[in-house]
Design a protein around this motif. Structure first.
Motif, PDB file in Angstrom:
ATOM      1  N   LEU A   1      43.437  43.292  43.719  1.00  0.00           N
ATOM      2  CA  LEU A   1      43.720  44.647  43.361  1.00  0.00           C
ATOM      3  C   LEU A   1      43.881  45.779  44.616  1.00  0.00           C
ATOM      4  N   GLN A   2      44.732  46.844  44.142  1.00  0.00           N
ATOM      5  CA  GLN A   2      44.743  47.785  45.155  1.00  0.00           C
ATOM      6  C   GLN A   2      44.761  49.173  44.403  1.00  0.00           C
ATOM      7  N   ASN A   3      44.419  50.242  44.858  1.00  0.00           N
ATOM      8  CA  ASN A   3      44.488  51.677  44.255  1.00  0.00           C
ATOM      9  C   ASN A   3      45.786  51.667  43.496  1.00  0.00           C
ATOM     10  N   ASP A   4      45.444  52.281  42.349  1.00  0.00           N
ATOM     11  CA  ASP A   4      46.681  52.692  41.501  1.00  0.00           C
ATOM     12  C   ASP A   4      47.439  51.397  41.132  1.00  0.00           C
ATOM     13  N   TYR A   5      46.376  50.204  40.718  1.00  0.00           N
ATOM     14  CA  TYR A   5      46.897  49.063  40.219  1.00  0.00           C
ATOM     15  C   TYR A   5      47.201  49.236  38.838  1.00  0.00           C
ATOM     16  N   ALA A   6      48.176  48.594  38.242  1.00  0.00           N
ATOM     17  CA  ALA A   6      48.293  48.444  36.655  1.00  0.00           C
ATOM     18  C   ALA A   6      47.382  47.679  35.774  1.00  0.00           C
ATOM     19  N   ASP A   7      46.277  48.291  35.279  1.00  0.00           N
ATOM     20  CA  ASP A   7      45.059  47.582  34.806  1.00  0.00           C
ATOM     21  C   ASP A   7      45.326  46.701  33.981  1.00  0.00           C
ATOM     22  N   TRP A   8      46.331  47.038  33.013  1.00  0.00           N
ATOM     23  CA  TRP A   8      46.779  46.205  31.692  1.00  0.00           C
ATOM     24  C   TRP A   8      47.379  44.921  32.142  1.00  0.00           C
ATOM     25  N   GLU A   9      47.831  44.783  33.402  1.00  0.00           N
ATOM     26  CA  GLU A   9      48.459  43.450  33.744  1.00  0.00           C
ATOM     27  C   GLU A   9      47.766  42.246  34.075  1.00  0.00           C
ATOM     28  N   PRO A  10      46.662  42.402  34.659  1.00  0.00           N
ATOM     29  CA  PRO A  10      45.820  41.179  34.785  1.00  0.00           C
ATOM     30  C   PRO A  10      44.757  41.069  33.801  1.00  0.00           C
ATOM     31  N   ALA A  11      44.588  42.177  32.883  1.00  0.00           N
ATOM     32  CA  ALA A  11      43.529  42.124  31.966  1.00  0.00           C
ATOM     33  C   ALA A  11      43.196  40.877  31.005  1.00  0.00           C
ATOM     34  N   LEU A  12      44.659  40.580  30.415  1.00  0.00           N
ATOM     35  CA  LEU A  12      44.417  39.505  29.245  1.00  0.00           C
ATOM     36  C   LEU A  12      44.072  38.181  29.962  1.00  0.00           C
ATOM     37  N   LEU A  13      44.764  37.947  31.236  1.00  0.00           N
ATOM     38  CA  LEU A  13      44.481  36.679  31.985  1.00  0.00           C
ATOM     39  C   LEU A  13      43.209  36.370  32.388  1.00  0.00           C
ATOM     40  N   MET A  14      42.541  37.734  32.982  1.00  0.00           N
ATOM     41  CA  MET A  14      41.128  37.795  33.211  1.00  0.00           C
ATOM     42  C   MET A  14      40.240  37.172  32.222  1.00  0.00           C
ATOM     43  N   ALA A  15      40.457  37.939  30.871  1.00  0.00           N
ATOM     44  CA  ALA A  15      39.697  37.552  29.932  1.00  0.00           C
ATOM     45  C   ALA A  15      39.785  36.256  29.285  1.00  0.00           C
ATOM     46  N   ALA A  16      41.156  35.516  29.083  1.00  0.00           N
ATOM     47  CA  ALA A  16      41.249  34.186  28.811  1.00  0.00           C
ATOM     48  C   ALA A  16      40.635  33.415  29.720  1.00  0.00           C
ATOM     49  N   ALA A  17      40.864  33.559  31.064  1.00  0.00           N
ATOM     50  CA  ALA A  17      40.447  32.604  32.158  1.00  0.00           C
ATOM     51  C   ALA A  17      38.702  32.692  32.023  1.00  0.00           C
ATOM     52  N   ARG A  18      38.010  33.575  31.830  1.00  0.00           N
ATOM     53  CA  ARG A  18      36.824  33.912  31.995  1.00  0.00           C
ATOM     54  C   ARG A  18      35.911  33.217  30.795  1.00  0.00           C
ATOM     55  N   TYR A  19      36.508  33.994  29.692  1.00  0.00           N
ATOM     56  CA  TYR A  19      35.791  33.844  28.336  1.00  0.00           C
ATOM     57  C   TYR A  19      36.073  32.406  27.570  1.00  0.00           C
ATOM     58  N   TRP A  20      37.456  32.036  27.621  1.00  0.00           N
ATOM     59  CA  TRP A  20      37.907  30.806  26.853  1.00  0.00           C
ATOM     60  C   TRP A  20      37.867  29.711  27.777  1.00  0.00           C
ATOM     61  N   LEU A  21      38.152  29.681  29.074  1.00  0.00           N
ATOM     62  CA  LEU A  21      38.533  28.533  29.899  1.00  0.00           C
ATOM     63  C   LEU A  21      37.580  28.262  30.743  1.00  0.00           C
ATOM     64  N   ASP A  22      36.264  29.093  31.043  1.00  0.00           N
ATOM     65  CA  ASP A  22      35.261  28.863  32.048  1.00  0.00           C
ATOM     66  C   ASP A  22      35.838  28.999  33.560  1.00  0.00           C
ATOM     67  N   CYS A  23      36.697  29.599  34.024  1.00  0.00           N
ATOM     68  CA  CYS A  23      37.351  30.032  35.089  1.00  0.00           C
ATOM     69  C   CYS A  23      36.340  30.705  35.805  1.00  0.00           C
ATOM     70  N   GLU A  24      36.502  30.606  37.213  1.00  0.00           N
ATOM     71  CA  GLU A  24      35.531  31.815  38.169  1.00  0.00           C
ATOM     72  C   GLU A  24      36.967  32.661  38.459  1.00  0.00           C
ATOM     73  N   VAL A  25      36.871  34.029  37.883  1.00  0.00           N
ATOM     74  CA  VAL A  25      37.628  35.026  38.577  1.00  0.00           C
ATOM     75  C   VAL A  25      36.972  36.022  39.324  1.00  0.00           C
ATOM     76  N   LEU A  26      37.544  36.051  40.484  1.00  0.00           N
ATOM     77  CA  LEU A  26      36.823  37.315  41.391  1.00  0.00           C
ATOM     78  C   LEU A  26      38.115  38.170  41.517  1.00  0.00           C
ATOM     79  N   THR A  27      37.705  39.570  41.858  1.00  0.00           N
ATOM     80  CA  THR A  27      38.490  40.499  42.138  1.00  0.00           C
ATOM     81  C   THR A  27      38.265  40.699  43.603  1.00  0.00           C
ATOM     82  N   ALA A  28      39.464  41.358  44.338  1.00  0.00           N
ATOM     83  CA  ALA A  28      39.429  41.569  45.654  1.00  0.00           C
ATOM     84  C   ALA A  28      40.035  42.863  46.026  1.00  0.00           C
TER      85      ALA A  28
END
Length: 189
Positions: A8-35
């Motif tokens: 992530l960087q300032n002014d990133y498009a928040d909707w673009e990674p949102a579904l991936l982050m939720a699916a990976a964390r919630y349904w697929l038990d992935c570790e998702v980190l932000t940088a």
């Protein structure tokens, strides 16, 4: 457990990674980190403030299975991070690399798209970068494209971007397909 880092960087498009982050964390038990570039908080185009887990200097292709870069206005403002070293490292290690919206063009700038099928907001956006030589592999389509573990998409395609990233990580099974189909239902004819 797959490890995914969202750059992530300032002014990133928040909707673009949102579904991936939720699916990976919630349904697929992935570790998702932000940088973020310096590990300090960033603010999205929509005003979402995120305190990242790490700085970009801690992103290592040996430690993560995927590097995902959302688009945003940083490129238009001329203040975007240069992802060349990170993108090249993930590609060279055979790890998943994803760019959506302006970040797809940022990947074009690095040269990693020159020999793989890809898409983005527009071919003209990619061609602004001297390092881009992949015009013959550009697909002008609204859905995300996956080739050689590199995923690209237009900013209007966060659903298919999520699906293709999960496919690249070998995580797109029946459960993910069922859950994500709900998000794409509005697009059915």
């Amino acid at each position: 457990m797959p490890r995914i880092v969202i750059a992530l960087q300032n002014d990133y498009a928040d909707w673009e990674p949102a579904l991936l982050m939720a699916a990976a964390r919630y349904w697929l038990d992935c570790e998702v980190l932000t940088a973020s570039p310096d590990g300090k908080p960033v603010t999205s185009m929509g005003g979402l403030k995120v305190t990242p887990d790490i700085g970009f200097d801690a992103i290592d292709a040996e430690r993560f299975d995927a590097l995902i870069i959302p688009g945003g206005y940083a490129w238009e403002k001329g203040v975007a991070y240069d992802f060349t070293a990170l993108a090249t490292a993930f590609r060279d290690k055979g790890k998943v690399l994803g760019g959506i919206c302006a970040a797809a063009s940022a990947l074009a700038a690095t040269g990693v798209l020159n020999d793989v099928a890809h898409t983005g907001n527009a071919l003209a956006s990619h061609k602004k970068y001297p390092g881009y030589r992949g015009e013959a592999h550009y697909l002008d389509q609204p859905q995300a494209v996956l080739d050689a573990k590199i995923v690209t998409a237009a900013g209007s395609s966060p659903d298919t971007f999520t699906i293709e990233v999960l496919k690249a990580l070998d995580l797109y099974g029946a459960e993910a397909q069922e859950e994500l189909a709900l998000f794409a239902a509005e697009h059915r004819g």
